[in-house]
Design a protein around this motif. Sequence first.
Motif, PDB file in Angstrom:
ATOM      1  N   LYS A   9       0.801  -1.230   0.000  1.00  0.00           N
ATOM      2  CA  LYS A   9       0.000   0.000   0.000  1.00  0.00           C
ATOM      3  C   LYS A   9       0.834   1.281   0.000  1.00  0.00           C
ATOM      4  O   LYS A   9       0.273   2.365  -0.108  1.00  0.00           O
ATOM      5  CB  LYS A   9      -0.916   0.023   1.229  1.00  0.00           C
ATOM      6  CG  LYS A   9      -2.074  -0.951   1.178  1.00  0.00           C
ATOM      7  CD  LYS A   9      -3.028  -0.678   2.327  1.00  0.00           C
ATOM      8  CE  LYS A   9      -4.256  -1.563   2.245  1.00  0.00           C
ATOM      9  NZ  LYS A   9      -5.226  -1.230   3.313  1.00  0.00           N
ATOM     10  N   THR A  10       2.139   1.171   0.141  1.00  0.00           N
ATOM     11  CA  THR A  10       2.951   2.374   0.242  1.00  0.00           C
ATOM     12  C   THR A  10       4.145   2.326  -0.705  1.00  0.00           C
ATOM     13  O   THR A  10       4.576   1.246  -1.124  1.00  0.00           O
ATOM     14  CB  THR A  10       3.482   2.567   1.677  1.00  0.00           C
ATOM     15  OG1 THR A  10       4.331   1.456   2.019  1.00  0.00           O
ATOM     16  CG2 THR A  10       2.341   2.652   2.676  1.00  0.00           C
ATOM     17  N   TYR A  11       4.651   3.494  -1.038  1.00  0.00           N
ATOM     18  CA  TYR A  11       5.883   3.634  -1.800  1.00  0.00           C
ATOM     19  C   TYR A  11       6.437   5.028  -1.520  1.00  0.00           C
ATOM     20  O   TYR A  11       5.690   5.927  -1.094  1.00  0.00           O
ATOM     21  CB  TYR A  11       5.653   3.430  -3.302  1.00  0.00           C
ATOM     22  CG  TYR A  11       4.618   4.343  -3.931  1.00  0.00           C
ATOM     23  CD1 TYR A  11       4.993   5.558  -4.513  1.00  0.00           C
ATOM     24  CD2 TYR A  11       3.271   3.997  -3.941  1.00  0.00           C
ATOM     25  CE1 TYR A  11       4.043   6.394  -5.089  1.00  0.00           C
ATOM     26  CE2 TYR A  11       2.328   4.826  -4.515  1.00  0.00           C
ATOM     27  CZ  TYR A  11       2.720   6.021  -5.093  1.00  0.00           C
ATOM     28  OH  TYR A  11       1.777   6.844  -5.659  1.00  0.00           O
ATOM     29  N   PRO A  12       7.735   5.254  -1.706  1.00  0.00           N
ATOM     30  CA  PRO A  12       8.315   6.573  -1.419  1.00  0.00           C
ATOM     31  C   PRO A  12       7.604   7.681  -2.195  1.00  0.00           C
ATOM     32  O   PRO A  12       7.226   7.490  -3.354  1.00  0.00           O
ATOM     33  CB  PRO A  12       9.775   6.417  -1.879  1.00  0.00           C
ATOM     34  CG  PRO A  12      10.051   4.955  -1.732  1.00  0.00           C
ATOM     35  CD  PRO A  12       8.765   4.277  -2.099  1.00  0.00           C
ATOM     36  N   ASN A  13       7.422   8.810  -1.544  1.00  0.00           N
ATOM     37  CA  ASN A  13       6.785   9.990  -2.139  1.00  0.00           C
ATOM     38  C   ASN A  13       5.296   9.827  -2.385  1.00  0.00           C
ATOM     39  O   ASN A  13       4.680  10.647  -3.073  1.00  0.00           O
ATOM     40  CB  ASN A  13       7.461  10.400  -3.454  1.00  0.00           C
ATOM     41  CG  ASN A  13       8.858  10.903  -3.250  1.00  0.00           C
ATOM     42  OD1 ASN A  13       9.172  11.496  -2.223  1.00  0.00           O
ATOM     43  ND2 ASN A  13       9.720  10.644  -4.214  1.00  0.00           N
ATOM     44  N   MET A  14       4.702   8.793  -1.824  1.00  0.00           N
ATOM     45  CA  MET A  14       3.280   8.565  -2.058  1.00  0.00           C
ATOM     46  C   MET A  14       2.433   9.744  -1.575  1.00  0.00           C
ATOM     47  O   MET A  14       1.529  10.193  -2.269  1.00  0.00           O
ATOM     48  CB  MET A  14       2.832   7.285  -1.355  1.00  0.00           C
ATOM     49  CG  MET A  14       1.390   6.906  -1.607  1.00  0.00           C
ATOM     50  SD  MET A  14       0.892   5.449  -0.670  1.00  0.00           S
ATOM     51  CE  MET A  14       0.673   6.157   0.964  1.00  0.00           C
ATOM     52  N   ASP A  15       2.745  10.261  -0.390  1.00  0.00           N
ATOM     53  CA  ASP A  15       1.951  11.336   0.191  1.00  0.00           C
ATOM     54  C   ASP A  15       2.538  12.703  -0.125  1.00  0.00           C
ATOM     55  O   ASP A  15       2.865  13.495   0.750  1.00  0.00           O
ATOM     56  CB  ASP A  15       1.855  11.150   1.710  1.00  0.00           C
ATOM     57  CG  ASP A  15       1.095   9.894   2.082  1.00  0.00           C
ATOM     58  OD1 ASP A  15       0.282   9.432   1.264  1.00  0.00           O
ATOM     59  OD2 ASP A  15       1.322   9.374   3.185  1.00  0.00           O
TER      60      ASP A  15
END
Length: 290
Positions: A9-15
Motif C-alpha cells: 500500500k505504500t511507496y516513497p513519495n506517495m503522500d
Amino acid sequence: MTYFPDYLKTYPNMDTANPLHISLNRLPNGFRAHRHDFLEFSYVVEGSGFETINETKHAMVPGTFTFVLPYQVHEIFTSAGSQLQLYNCMFSMNLLMGSASGEGLLKLIDLAGAAPYIQLSGKDNERMRWLVEDMYREYAENHPWRQTMLQLRLKEILVLFDRARRTSGCDSEQTALNEGRKGWSVWPVIHYIHQHYQDELALSDLAAKFSLSVSRISEVIKETTGQTYVQFLRDLRIRHACGLLASTEMSVAEIAMEVGYGSYKTFSRVFRESKGLAPKDYRRMKAAKT
C-alpha cells in the motif's frame, strides 16, 4: 477461502504533490506474488526471466516493458544463472488525469483486454530506454520544474508503450485470450470508484449503474481488492487526504470536504482510526521530515 497475496500500500513519495517513485533494481531471485492499489511500470535492461500477471505469463528480457494495473496479482521469476535488472516506477492514478484543457491518460487503464506488456526492439526500444533513463536521472536530481518533467516523461513513456502494443500483435492475442475466459470484468467498477470516490457514492448507486445486485457488486469488489467496499472507499479518501495535508495549506475542514467527507468530525475520526494520529498531527509530522 480466497487467497490474497501480499498487498503493498505504500511507496516513497506517495503522500506528496507528485506521488511517483522510480528505482533501478536487481532481482537475482525474482519477486514474490503481490498486488497493490497504485499503478506500476517496469522496463528490463539486463537478464532474463518471466512474469505472471493474473496468471498470464510473459517473458522478461531486455526491452520488455510491463504496465501493471491496480489489484492485479503479479510475480517475477528470474532465470537460473541470470539476474534481472529493471527499472520500476510506482505512481498514483491521479497523475493520469487530464486538466480541463488537457488530455488525460485514464483510458489506458480502461482497456481491460489490452496486453499488459510489450517486447520493444529497434528505434522504439532505443527511445523507451532513453525516456526511462532520463526520468530516473530527473528523479534523482532537484532541478527547477522537476515535478513537471517527471510527469511529462511518465506520459511520454505510457503513450509510447500503448502505441507499440497496438501495432505489435500482443494486444490482439491478449484480447482473444481474455475473451476466451469466462467471467465478468470488475475493472470498470474499480475505475469508476477511483474517479468518483470524492462524491457521495453508495454501493446501491454502483449496483444500479452496472446493472448488478448490491450483494454481487460487493462480492466482486472484495474478491478483487481484498477489502469491503467501505474499507476500499475509506483508503482512497484517506490517501488523498494525506497527500493534501503534506503538500498544501488547505485547512483540515477543506480537505475533509475535498476527499468526500461532509463532516469534519467524521473525517477526523476515520483519519485517526486509519493513521493512528489526528490530521493536524500528521501534517506536523510530514512537515518536520522535509
